[in-house]
Design a protein around this motif. Sequence first.
Motif, mmCIF file in Angstrom:
data_model
loop_
_atom_site.group_PDB
_atom_site.id
_atom_site.type_symbol
_atom_site.label_atom_id
_atom_site.label_comp_id
_atom_site.label_asym_id
_atom_site.label_seq_id
_atom_site.Cartn_x
_atom_site.Cartn_y
_atom_site.Cartn_z
ATOM 1 N N ARG A 1 2.354 -3.003 -4.696
ATOM 2 C CA ARG A 1 3.466 -2.213 -4.156
ATOM 3 C C ARG A 1 4.296 -1.616 -5.289
ATOM 4 O O ARG A 1 4.636 -0.417 -5.265
ATOM 5 N N PHE A 13 -0.239 6.383 0.269
ATOM 6 C CA PHE A 13 0.807 5.394 -0.005
ATOM 7 C C PHE A 13 2.184 6.047 0.026
ATOM 8 O O PHE A 13 3.133 5.510 0.608
ATOM 9 N N ARG A 49 4.767 4.585 2.578
ATOM 10 C CA ARG A 49 5.681 3.582 2.025
ATOM 11 C C ARG A 49 6.899 4.159 1.298
ATOM 12 O O ARG A 49 7.887 3.451 1.118
#
Length: 595
Positions: free
Chosen positions: A345, A562, A566
């Motif tokens: 992450r 991503f 996110r």
Amino acid sequence: MNYNAPLREMCFVLHELFDVTAHCDRLGNELDRETIDGILEQGARFAGQVVAPLNRQGDEQGCRLEKGSVRTPDGFRQAYQQYVENGWAAMTGPLEYGGQGLPQMVAACFHEMLMGASLSFRIYSGLTEGAVLALYRHGSAALKRDYLGKLVSGQWAGTMCLTEPQAGTDLALLRTRAEPQGDGSYLISGSKIFISGGEQDLTENIVHLVLARLPDAPTGVRGISLFLVPKFICTAEGEPGLRNAVTCGALEHKMGIKGAATCVMNFDAAQGWLVGEANQGLACMFTMMNDARFQVGLQGLGIAEAAFQGGLAYARERLQSRSLAGPVAPERSADPIICHPDVRRMLLTQKTLTEGCRMLAALTAQALDLEHGAALPEERLAAGRRAALLIPIVKALLTDVGQEVASLGVQLYGGHGYIREWGMEQLMRDSRITQLYEGTNGIQALDLIRRKVLGDGGEQLHLLIEQLLAQVGECRSEPLTGMAKAVSQRLLEWRNLSAEVLDACRCDPQEIGAVSVDFLAYSGYVLLAALWLRAAERACAALAAGSPDCAFYQAKVQAATFYWRRILPRANAHCEALRGGAQCLMSLDEAHFAF
């Protein structure tokens, strides 16, 4: 800590997203892909082999003030001489004064490399380029003749002297005085603080561009003029002559960029010359300021890239615990931390923010180039308006990203990130100033709302949004259908939100300050989403064409996904926050903040 310029990423942005060779043709120069790539490869070697080794030493040694002269850290002077001799200082300078006239789209990549290798080293040369711009556009023929050639070559350096102890953002409070003399010169008296490179031992002369007031000047910012004040007055032969009455009174003791001299400069009836028209200094200085703000954005980008590189290298090497899905490296005592989801992450956040900001920097550099080099006046005008809209977003977003990515770099290293020897804590300290100087990021947000959105009723912003919507509508890649729909919805929301913001600010001027920071952040995240979609589309096209570099393009699509899943949702929070209004900020009595 090592630094390796991200050449593959830069080439993707320049050639595949923005077709830089076509851009150069439009500007009327003869740069081809081979030449551009050669420049970047040479720049990467200089940044990695000459500049990067100075970074930690510059931080630990810092600058010294000895009898009024500043001594830069060991190695800086030799590296700067090589920088000048190799022609790097003259990259963007005008051809008629010995410059190479390279477009910002190319030069910005090299400048990012310097920022990532050593921000302190780059600071000395960065403001000289802005001084060249201001002098080239506003200086008299005599000043150009005497000073531009040496500034363009890097033999002399430039500074920007705005800030005073009582006058930072509010230049209306400026007190430095300029007294006219019979020979056309002026005597400049006053003190300036926070002057980057105000005194150094890298160049044989320093040319200060100083804001000051004439005796009969009107009050406020309308009474500010710009003056050229050299450390050594230029002789008839164009060489440094008599020492001027300008001295360094002190060096600031700082949190970061310790290898860069940040000076208190005292002007004691120093001889100077007017640049541009009397009382028009702020307009002249903004020529320099816009370039400086773009360069500061690149500082944030360079720091982010360096922090990502450090974090990625460490995550691949550091062994801690086993993967939640079972051992990845059973032959070793533990698995590399890159296998852990939370580490992924952080790394993907670093990667997508950094690469997205590089795309935004290229988009802005394109507009800056066309503002000065497009063939038609209407093209130059349109590009100038686009650049003006993007500059505050670039300065604020890229520097905020630089600090976030540097902080994530420290986090990736764990306790080691807090220790000096690994270099991550220096990146975090160095990046912090980028959110402050050349106008704090709060000031950038105000500039975006007041001057760029309210100033034209949202016309330029809506034009940008419509162009981005048209590009999204051209996306035909099947794997990107969901992302394209999400980006389109965000762009429409951005358009509607800007209309809400305009109405609120017109009704209550307090709303300008209340919504500005969140509106800029929202704008930045949506801009990056549109750019990431464009990058993913190019990657899908390359994969469909059977490119042998399939791993690179697959990673580009995955990174875009991503970002969509996110990072882009951060825009929700900023949207809700700015709709909270000014009332919740201003209703609390000042006396009630603490009891």
